[in-house]
Write a protein that holds these residues in place. Structure first.
Motif, PDB file in Angstrom:
ATOM      1  N   ALA A  39       0.830  -1.203   0.000  1.00  8.51           N
ATOM      2  CA  ALA A  39       0.000   0.000   0.000  1.00  8.51           C
ATOM      3  C   ALA A  39       0.865   1.255   0.000  1.00  8.51           C
ATOM      4  CB  ALA A  39      -0.917  -0.012   1.223  1.00  8.51           C
ATOM      5  N   GLY A  40       1.924   1.237   0.789  1.00  6.40           N
ATOM      6  CA  GLY A  40       2.819   2.388   0.836  1.00  6.40           C
ATOM      7  C   GLY A  40       3.504   2.633  -0.491  1.00  6.40           C
ATOM      8  N   MET A  41       3.967   1.563  -1.144  1.00  6.34           N
ATOM      9  CA  MET A  41       4.658   1.711  -2.422  1.00  6.34           C
ATOM     10  C   MET A  41       3.727   2.238  -3.514  1.00  6.34           C
ATOM     11  SD  MET A  41       7.220  -1.546  -2.656  1.00  6.34           S
ATOM     12  CE  MET A  41       8.758  -1.557  -1.733  1.00  6.34           C
ATOM     13  N   ILE A  42       2.521   1.699  -3.572  1.00  6.62           N
ATOM     14  CA  ILE A  42       1.564   2.154  -4.582  1.00  6.62           C
ATOM     15  C   ILE A  42       1.202   3.617  -4.348  1.00  6.62           C
ATOM     16  CG2 ILE A  42      -0.794   1.859  -5.446  1.00  6.62           C
ATOM     17  CD1 ILE A  42      -0.433  -1.166  -4.952  1.00  6.62           C
ATOM     18  N   THR A  43       0.961   3.977  -3.082  1.00  2.00           N
ATOM     19  CA  THR A  43       0.630   5.364  -2.751  1.00  2.00           C
ATOM     20  C   THR A  43       1.800   6.293  -3.058  1.00  2.00           C
ATOM     21  OG1 THR A  43      -0.838   4.615  -0.978  1.00  2.00           O
ATOM     22  CG2 THR A  43      -0.132   6.923  -0.910  1.00  2.00           C
ATOM     23  N   GLY A  44       2.994   5.890  -2.643  1.00  2.00           N
ATOM     24  CA  GLY A  44       4.169   6.714  -2.893  1.00  2.00           C
ATOM     25  C   GLY A  44       4.434   6.922  -4.369  1.00  2.00           C
ATOM     26  N   SER A  45       4.231   5.875  -5.167  1.00  2.00           N
ATOM     27  CA  SER A  45       4.529   5.948  -6.590  1.00  2.00           C
ATOM     28  C   SER A  45       3.473   6.719  -7.377  1.00  2.00           C
ATOM     29  CB  SER A  45       4.669   4.533  -7.153  1.00  2.00           C
ATOM     30  OG  SER A  45       5.147   4.577  -8.464  1.00  2.00           O
ATOM     31  N   THR A  46       2.207   6.392  -7.169  1.00  2.00           N
ATOM     32  CA  THR A  46       1.145   6.982  -7.988  1.00  2.00           C
ATOM     33  C   THR A  46       0.609   8.294  -7.434  1.00  2.00           C
ATOM     34  OG1 THR A  46      -0.573   5.680  -6.861  1.00  2.00           O
ATOM     35  CG2 THR A  46       0.431   4.709  -8.821  1.00  2.00           C
ATOM     36  N   GLN A  47       0.586   8.461  -6.121  1.00  2.00           N
ATOM     37  CA  GLN A  47       0.001   9.668  -5.531  1.00  2.00           C
ATOM     38  C   GLN A  47       1.035  10.732  -5.166  1.00  2.00           C
ATOM     39  OE1 GLN A  47      -3.362   9.924  -5.593  1.00  2.00           O
ATOM     40  NE2 GLN A  47      -3.159   7.917  -6.585  1.00  2.00           N
ATOM     41  N   ILE A  48       2.263  10.307  -4.903  1.00  2.00           N
ATOM     42  CA  ILE A  48       3.305  11.278  -4.564  1.00  2.00           C
ATOM     43  C   ILE A  48       4.252  11.455  -5.746  1.00  2.00           C
ATOM     44  CG2 ILE A  48       5.205  11.831  -3.009  1.00  2.00           C
ATOM     45  CD1 ILE A  48       3.789  10.180  -0.844  1.00  2.00           C
TER      46      ILE A  48
END
Length: 510
Positions: free
Chosen positions: A319-328
């Motif tokens: 979840a952290g990786m997906i959020t970091g990559s796509t949202q940040i």
């Protein structure tokens, strides 16, 4: 009067987003396979009679072939066409996976893993370079690489979950067989959807000496680290491997500077922004791969988690990786310089890793492991996304495959080194702890089991301290070497032919 980029470039290929689906699916398969076997490894080891000393070769055989052959695979993609290399890589990977799933002994398993690595070395750079030549608009490129970066970063953790389900409810063999439908769908889709821009191939003669020197040099390097785990750093063969690697890679650089059509043009490597990406990403992956292995064994062996429960325990990192990559990463990549995403991203990941240095036998998952994974995932996702894009930005399109291969090489060699190096550090610390508590361990019973568990955790904790230092170093490299501005506001420009060729990429699709 020469034509400008605006007059040369037609409307963007309407199939590019469909192509991204199949490219992303293939990348997911490759990254999944790098970790899915971790969960299945205890079961496969027992079933096939693989010794403790040889079990890491199930991981390392794949990484050796992948890391050693990536530059060759990247140049093959440049020369014979990325779509062709992509489809052939998928078919070969599927066949090698079928062989691994049907393995009846150690030799067959290790051979299948090496074959997977070889075809992966053809597939991975073809996938990344296809993105590089199909997505030329800065904002679209950011979105495409955001998706790709999320898969590259989070796919490994997804592999742990999928591996848990397949191992517990079916059989470890399905961690191999599951690749087959992925590969078939991606190959068929790619064949009908992907169209490469014209003029992006490199027709130059293949640099055979470069292929031999780079492959042998990288294999010797990774084998040296692997050998050190079982035989020690002062072992004659270990030292010989490191010396051979240094000699071979030095010879490789010399040859590349002299030949007319080098396997790895030094302009790709020496441009400071791309060089900074390769180095910082490779170091960061050393930390990540070692951690995957440690946490897997900690949760299953020390905490007694089932394979499925272990897989789900990695969800916060995904979840952290997906959020970091796509949202940040994807949202900020066109607004801030890459170093302001990569540097802080690696530091945030180092903070998560720092939490894990406090690991103990009775550590709470919600209080320690979960927040540590969230920080790791957010940090790595934010850093991976701009790194993947910057690794090919501004490069001569005829070199896109080999530039893509370099980012994959840094990851795969980093992963192999990370597994071997951090395992060696952990094993040494575990042995030292057991030596210090030999009397208690000799007593037998529950006390001896507790000492054994504490020794394992002491080893993991010691290795994780090194991982923290490595991630901090990655951050410093990103801040220091990566000086380009945000994409679309003066990104890096390739030297020599590359700047001119970049304008010419999108002329005609075929």
């Amino acid at each position: 009067m020469p034509k400008t980029a605006a007059t040369l470039a037609p409307a963007a290929d309407p199939s590019r987003w469909k192509a991204l689906v199949f490219i992303a699916l293939a990348q997911l398969m490759v990254v999944l396979d790098a970790t899915i076997v971790n969960i299945a490894l205890p079961s496969a080891q027992t079933d096939l009679g693989i010794s403790d000393g040889n079990r890491q070769w199930v991981i390392t055989a794949y990484a050796l072939a992948f890391g050693g052959l990536l530059l060759f695979g990247g140049r093959i993609a440049d020369k014979w066409g990325r779509k062709n290399a992509f489809v052939v890589g998928l078919i070969g990977f599927a066949l090698a996976s079928a062989l691994g799933g049907a393995a009846t002994g150690e030799a067959m398993m290790l051979g299948a893993r090496a074959l997977q690595g070889a075809f992966g070395a053809l597939l991975a750079p073809a996938a990344l370079s296809l993105l590089a030549v199909m997505f030329t608009d800065a904002k679209e490129r950011a979105k495409a690489f955001g998706i790709y970066g999320a898969i590259a970063g989070g796919g490994g953790a997804v592999g742990l979950i999928l591996g848990g389900f397949l191992t517990e409810y079916l059989n470890w063999r399905w961690t191999f067989f599951v690749n087959i439908p992925f590969a078939i769908v991606a190959a068929v889709g790619a064949w009908f959807v992907i169209r490469e821009p014209a003029g992006a191939r490199n027709p130059a003669k293949l640099d055979v000496p470069g292929v031999i020197l780079s492959t042998l040099g990288l294999v010797a390097l990774v084998y040296g680290f692997t050998r050190a785990e079982s035989a020690g750093w002062s072992d004659t063969v270990t030292v010989a491997m490191f010396i051979a690697s240094a000699a071979l890679l030095t010879a490789f650089v010399y040859v590349e500077s002299k030949v007319k059509s080098p396997l790895l043009p030094l302009r790709v490597l020496l441009e400071r922004n791309r060089g900074g990406v390769y180095l910082s990403l490779g170091l960061a992956v050393i930390s990540m791969f070692g951690l995957f292995l440690f946490l897997t064994y900690y949760l299953q062996v020390v905490k007694g988690f089932s394979p499925v429960k272990t897989g789900f325990a990695f969800l916060p990192m995904i979840a952290g990786m997906i959020t970091g990559s796509t949202q940040i990463g994807a949202r900020l990549m066109t607004r801030v310089p890459p170093r302001l995403l990569m540097g802080p991203g690696f530091l945030l990941a180092a903070t998560g890793m720092l939490l894990l240095t406090q690991l103990e036998v009775g550590s709470s998952y919600p209080a320690l492991i979960l927040p540590a994974q969230l920080l790791l995932g957010l940090g790595m996702g934010s850093a991976f996304m701009p790194a993947m894009s910057l690794a090919t930005h501004g490069v001569n399109p005829a070199d896109a495959g080999v530039a893509s291969a370099m980012v994959n090489t840094s990851q795969q060699v980093g992963g192999a080194i990370g597994t071997a190096l951090l395992n060696t550090i952990a094993a040494s610390a575990t042995t030292a702890y057991l030596t210090d508590h030999a009397a208690e361990a000799a007593a037998g019973g529950p006390a001896a089991k507790l000492i054994q568990a504490q020794a394992m955790v002491e080893g993991y904790s010691s290795a994780i301290w090194w991982a923290v230092g490595i991630l901090v170093t990655s951050s410093l490299i990103a801040f220091t070497l990566i000086t380009t501005g945000r994409p679309g506001a003066g990104g890096p420009v390739a030297s020599g032919e590359g700047a001119e060729a970049e304008i010419k990429i999108p002329v005609v699709a075929h």
